[in-house]
Design a protein around this motif. Structure first.
Motif, PDB file in Angstrom:
ATOM      1  N   TYR A 124       1.033  -0.526   7.253  1.00 34.84           N
ATOM      2  CA  TYR A 124       0.433   0.418   6.308  1.00 34.84           C
ATOM      3  C   TYR A 124      -0.945  -0.046   5.852  1.00 34.84           C
ATOM      4  N   THR A 149       0.847  -1.187   0.000  1.00 39.51           N
ATOM      5  CA  THR A 149       0.000   0.000   0.000  1.00 39.51           C
ATOM      6  C   THR A 149       0.889   1.247   0.000  1.00 39.51           C
ATOM      7  N   TYR A 150       0.241   2.392   0.068  1.00 38.72           N
ATOM      8  CA  TYR A 150       0.980   3.650   0.110  1.00 38.72           C
ATOM      9  C   TYR A 150       1.813   3.740   1.390  1.00 38.72           C
ATOM     10  N   ARG A 178      -3.843   4.114  -0.483  1.00 40.19           N
ATOM     11  CA  ARG A 178      -3.881   4.387   0.949  1.00 40.19           C
ATOM     12  C   ARG A 178      -4.840   3.396   1.609  1.00 40.19           C
TER      13      ARG A 178
END
Length: 224
Positions: A212, A143-144, A190
């Motif tokens: 994350y 993920t981000y 995100r």
């Protein structure tokens, strides 16, 4: 890419049993009351470490990957370990609409490589179609990360979560950014955007964890 070494420089047999999602997978399975010999489908299985781990724990495992060499290696590693896994070369983005249903569908860091909206929608539909009524979608994905740096030839679009890779010439799926052609390379959403995407696709997020937010347990949402 058709060869495992197009993606990885070596077979990585030295850390086969210490695969990145092992700790999360152990926790995820321990939390869920799965029947003995539960049916599992892993897509994007690579050389099969998670599939072999599950088979050794008594699960009945089907595992697919689109790279033939990865499946060849996976079959060899499973044989070396004395476990039975049904490996096959198959693209999750091109799965037939009707198929066997599973107690668990597993993704061990494959989803971030499925980048376009169309392909991701196709994958989610394939997952929903393959989950039993009380089945679980166990997902670990990149993920981000605020500290991740995207250096040329890569660039990140914060709006879509897509990481693009610059290429020399136009090709299918390529887009022009600042006068240069780029191909979608990875998707790093995100945590909140990933959860929303899954829910929009008809999957209920039961838990989301990891540094994350990339480790999730889902199930198919009940019909409205």
């Amino acid at each position: 890419m058709t060869q495992w070494n197009d993606l990885f420089a070596e077979d990585r047999t030295d850390d086969f049993d210490d695969f990145p999602t092992r700790a999360f997978l152990e926790r995820a399975l321990d939390r869920r009351a799965l029947p003995p010999g539960a049916d599992v489908l892993e897509y994007g299985c690579g050389t099969g470490p998670a599939a072999c781990y599950l088979a050794a724990r008594g699960f009945r495992v089907d595992a697919i990957d689109l790279i033939p060499e990865a499946i060849t290696l996976a079959r060899r590693f499973a044989q070396d370990r004395g476990v039975q896994v049904n490996f096959a070369v198959q693209d999750i983005c091109a799965m037939p609409p009707e198929s066997k249903q599973y107690d668990v569908v597993l993704d061990s860091y494959c989803l971030q490589s499925i980048v376009t909206d169309t392909d991701r929608s196709t994958v989610y539909a394939a997952i929903r179609a393959r989950l039993k009524t009380n089945g679980y979608y166990v997902l670990a994905t990149a993920t981000y990360e605020p500290d991740r740096v995207y250096e040329p030839p890569y660039r990140y679009d914060a709006t879509t979560g897509i990481c693009y890779r610059q290429v020399v010439e136009e090709s299918p799926d390529a887009v022009q950014l600042d006068g240069h052609w780029h191909l979608p390379h990875r998707r790093h959403l995100r945590p909140e955007a990933l959860k929303a995407e899954l829910e929009q696709a008809g999957l209920q997020v039961l838990s989301q964890e990891g540094p994350y937010g990339g480790e999730l347990i889902c199930r198919a949402s009940p019909p409205r």
